[in-house]
Design a protein around this motif. Sequence first.
Motif, PDB file in Angstrom:
ATOM      1  N   TRP A  85       0.736  -1.133   0.078  1.00 35.18           N
ATOM      2  CA  TRP A  85      -0.066   0.162   0.117  1.00 35.18           C
ATOM      3  C   TRP A  85       0.773   1.259  -0.105  1.00 35.18           C
ATOM      4  CZ3 TRP A  85      -0.273   3.647   3.865  1.00 35.18           C
ATOM      5  CH2 TRP A  85      -1.034   4.578   3.627  1.00 35.18           C
ATOM      6  N   THR A 128       3.799   1.617  -0.938  1.00 32.98           N
ATOM      7  CA  THR A 128       4.552   1.969  -2.325  1.00 32.98           C
ATOM      8  C   THR A 128       3.827   2.673  -3.193  1.00 32.98           C
ATOM      9  OG1 THR A 128       4.938  -0.449  -1.815  1.00 32.98           O
ATOM     10  CG2 THR A 128       6.853   0.980  -3.052  1.00 32.98           C
ATOM     11  N   ALA A 129       2.425   2.002  -3.341  1.00 38.57           N
ATOM     12  CA  ALA A 129       1.450   2.598  -4.354  1.00 38.57           C
ATOM     13  C   ALA A 129       0.946   3.921  -3.895  1.00 38.57           C
ATOM     14  CB  ALA A 129       0.306   1.466  -4.254  1.00 38.57           C
ATOM     15  N   SER A 130       1.296   4.398  -2.939  1.00 40.16           N
ATOM     16  CA  SER A 130       0.618   5.633  -2.680  1.00 40.16           C
ATOM     17  C   SER A 130       1.434   6.786  -2.401  1.00 40.16           C
ATOM     18  CB  SER A 130      -0.255   5.622  -1.119  1.00 40.16           C
ATOM     19  OG  SER A 130       0.520   5.080  -0.217  1.00 40.16           O
ATOM     20  N   ASN A 131       1.107   7.908  -2.365  1.00 40.55           N
ATOM     21  CA  ASN A 131       2.050   9.003  -2.197  1.00 40.55           C
ATOM     22  C   ASN A 131       1.707   9.915  -1.096  1.00 40.55           C
ATOM     23  OD1 ASN A 131       3.833  11.024  -3.189  1.00 40.55           O
ATOM     24  ND2 ASN A 131       2.211  12.098  -4.301  1.00 40.55           N
ATOM     25  N   HIS A 132       2.771   9.978  -0.277  1.00 40.09           N
ATOM     26  CA  HIS A 132       2.795  10.783   0.912  1.00 40.09           C
ATOM     27  C   HIS A 132       4.197  11.716   1.030  1.00 40.09           C
ATOM     28  CE1 HIS A 132       0.006   7.266   1.923  1.00 40.09           C
ATOM     29  NE2 HIS A 132      -0.758   8.299   2.204  1.00 40.09           N
ATOM     30  N   PRO A 133       3.983  12.800   0.638  1.00 49.09           N
ATOM     31  CA  PRO A 133       5.123  13.857   0.477  1.00 49.09           C
ATOM     32  C   PRO A 133       5.671  14.031   2.071  1.00 49.09           C
ATOM     33  CG  PRO A 133       3.307  14.684  -0.990  1.00 49.09           C
ATOM     34  CD  PRO A 133       2.732  13.285  -0.058  1.00 49.09           C
ATOM     35  N   LYS A 134       4.644  14.378   2.764  1.00 46.21           N
ATOM     36  CA  LYS A 134       5.116  14.572   4.133  1.00 46.21           C
ATOM     37  C   LYS A 134       4.749  13.419   5.030  1.00 46.21           C
ATOM     38  CE  LYS A 134       5.659  19.668   4.424  1.00 46.21           C
ATOM     39  NZ  LYS A 134       5.376  20.807   4.832  1.00 46.21           N
ATOM     40  N   THR A 194       9.835  11.593   6.056  1.00 45.16           N
ATOM     41  CA  THR A 194      10.298  12.312   5.030  1.00 45.16           C
ATOM     42  C   THR A 194      10.708  13.645   5.290  1.00 45.16           C
ATOM     43  OG1 THR A 194       8.007  13.019   4.377  1.00 45.16           O
ATOM     44  CG2 THR A 194       9.001  11.334   3.082  1.00 45.16           C
ATOM     45  N   ASP A 208       1.162  14.447   5.890  1.00 44.97           N
ATOM     46  CA  ASP A 208       0.100  13.416   5.096  1.00 44.97           C
ATOM     47  C   ASP A 208      -0.152  12.082   5.919  1.00 44.97           C
ATOM     48  OD1 ASP A 208      -0.194  14.977   2.379  1.00 44.97           O
ATOM     49  OD2 ASP A 208       1.907  14.901   2.613  1.00 44.97           O
TER      50      ASP A 208
END
Lengths: 186, 452, 252
Positions: A57, A59-65, A78, A92
Amino acid sequence: MSSREAILSAIRGIKLEPKPLPEIPEFGIQGEIEATFVQSILGNKGEVLSQAEFETWLTASNHPKLISRSTHFSDLSTISLPEDPHQLNDLDLAILDGQFGVAENGAIWLEDADLGLRVVPFIAEHLVIVLNKKNLVATMHQGYERIGSATSGFGVFIAGPSKTADIEQSLVVGAHGAKSLRVVLI
Amino acid sequence: MSHPENASEFLKDQAQAKWHDETLWFVRDKRDRISKTIPEWEDLRNLASQIKDNVLANLGPYLEQFEENAKKNGVQIHWAKDGEEHNRIVLDILKRHDCQAIVKSKSILTEECHLNPFLEKNGIDVVDTDLGERIVQLLHQPPSHIVLPAIHLKKGEISELFHEKLHTEKGNEDPAYLTQAARLHLREKFLGAKVALTGVNFGIAETGEFVVCTNEGNADMGVHLADVHVACMGIEKILPRRKDLGIFLRLLARSATGQPVTNYNSHFRSPAPGRELHIILVDNGRTAQLAREKFKNSLKCIRCGACMNTCPIYRRSGGFSYGSTVPGPIGSILSPGLDMKKHSTLPFASTLCGSCSDVCPVKINIHEQLYEWRQEITKAHGELGKGLSMWIAAGIFKSPLAYKISGSLMRKALKTLPDSLIYHPMNAWGKSRDLPEAPKESFQQWYQKNRS
Amino acid sequence: MISDSPKIGLFIPCYVDQFYPQVGVASLELLEKLGCKVSYPMGQTCCGQPLANSGYERDTAGATRHFIELFKDFDYVVAPSGSCVLHVKEHVPAIPGLENEQAKLHHKVFELTEFITDVLKVEKIEGKFPHRVGFHSSCHGQRGLRLSSSSELNQNPFNKAKKLLENLEGLEWVELSRTDECCGFGGTFSVTEEALSVRMGKDRLEDHAQHQTEILTGGDMSCIMHLQGIATRNKQPLKFLHIAEILNQAIS
Ligand code: SF4
């Protein structure tokens, strides 16, 4: 007389019959602990994932912070924890270790040391709590036994994503706090 | 206005009244079902009741213990005899921090003290952050229910309100959309507030900590961002031991909404580094109620709202019909203690059906206390004015049983009342109901004829 | 069945006496069919319930003293009304000089169905009643005297009236959506809160209508008087009988 004295002396002036403080018996649950816990989290509109499912999950999602304070996923952060909690407004994702989970209702206990800043699990858009399967207890009674006389300045039972039903009793997930809760059982 | 007048008004909109009844019944039903999944449910109620009995019997020492421990934890404790003093303490704290805007999570106590209007008069911007409370605040209304503050409103009304105040799309009534709009609006308020105010669900004497329960997370969003957390706590909120929370947290949410636990159950023991934490311990009539032997048990209340959801009167007359901060059955036994004249009709707004007492997680004998308040209120006839005694007498004399049968017995009891009232032709019974047909003979006559 | 025929006093509430004598007759005949020796002491008056529930309990001493004197020598006192039984047991002032009699009487007063199930220990009633029957649980009987389990409590379901009715040949028991919601009678409440009272009554009737109740019965004629009053006004085709009438008819 101070208000403190006024109130306490008013109480002292009332004749009150003694009433014993009852002992609390051991209450358990009927079902199997892990299965019950999973059901509870689902009922609270959370999700339960295995470590592998979680990694897929993530790797497939994008959480900049992202802030991770979990010892199992320590290198995912991050950003680092700021001094001022206001700076977390656009956080995020937070990944935290829970101390233990309660099967009967899905409540998971976290304390200051687990949170870093107290606002973290509330202000994050999405929340992941990592929990060792060994740390599941049956009911709140066993939960408080676990907490014992711990002295953390703050502790919280979190049982699901933030939700409200204040508009015509229809359930909406994501009121003020985290919009989702994923529990990773390890 | 009296309760019957308000109730008749509420019932005029039949569709709305029916919806209100059914919505609350749905919550009641959920509560019934979840309580039956816990085999020890009745034991938990007994334990909770006994723990609260013990608290009331030792309230003074527990409060002192609580204070001592909280102080050790770095918490500042204040005591307020009444609402006015409570409000002043809050204002002083705000002034000391040069704070113009605060966020507040749900606290019935601050409603009871009328904190918001007081602060607003003093130039403070108060924002209620619970969604339901924010809605009613924007409408300049009080909450109509202690757990579901906006339960009297339909989504259309909320949509219109949000369109006007938060500039949401006109006509969009989707609860998810409206909730998201409120989230964005309130997020700004959270970020901007230096001081956050909360209520207290439970205060623990042995540790000095206190617990706040919410589903939305609004209390936590407020206090963890603010520099100062002010917690307003009725003195009856004490529990002796930390482990007692096990009992109460198992009961609270299940009783309130039929969910297994509230989402966020925050235990505040000491302030975060560099922050301030205040607790205001408020009496405001509680010690007076404790001194009333027959009514002191009402102080066991944990404000779960279950007695409202189950009450067939509340469901059909709405929270506002009670005209008191806490509506419903529990409100009807608390409010006369605060102002008997103002709330004199509330104990009569019940059929004494007893559902409230059976649902109450701390086993308050609510309907028996309603009965007892009736006895007190009729004793105070003189002070309460003629209107009330006439109203009660009319109730007795106009119901068919009394009207026709027991006239002489009751006339003796109430001999001060004029016959014109007793034999008033406009019988409230008959407005929407037929009277039973008069039989040829009474049972007594039949028996005499046939059996003796 | 109880031995050496104890003396049973029939307590007929005032409104039953005046408006529903047939319920008194049915109660008497029913108890006799079940082998009881019953007598009805003359000169019964209102027990004082409407006054007490209106806040004038202190003014019911006269009625209470009268009640004790009439019934003190009976082994059992039985009444076809849960709410009047609850009143004389729980809501009467203490009568000076009659403390002993009052204390004893407390344990001797029974509502009709509980007397049949708990004292007579009747397990089932043989008889025939081929109708669809909806039962109205009066709150004072249910939550006051615990004649049936209440939906709020986590307890094994029971219902003393149902136990007596359900074995009757041909009887269909109606399951309601809200099994134990108050009908809104509430004594003086029916007048002081007229609008609410009528609304509550209508809602109960609707529940029965939705479940095709043919005959609505219950243990308290006061609730039934209220419900029947509304139904008649609105020309609802529903029949009303006290449970004593059904049982008495069914046995014969
Ligand atoms: S009186 Fe009982 S049921 Fe009512 S709100 Fe208080 S605790 Fe809940």
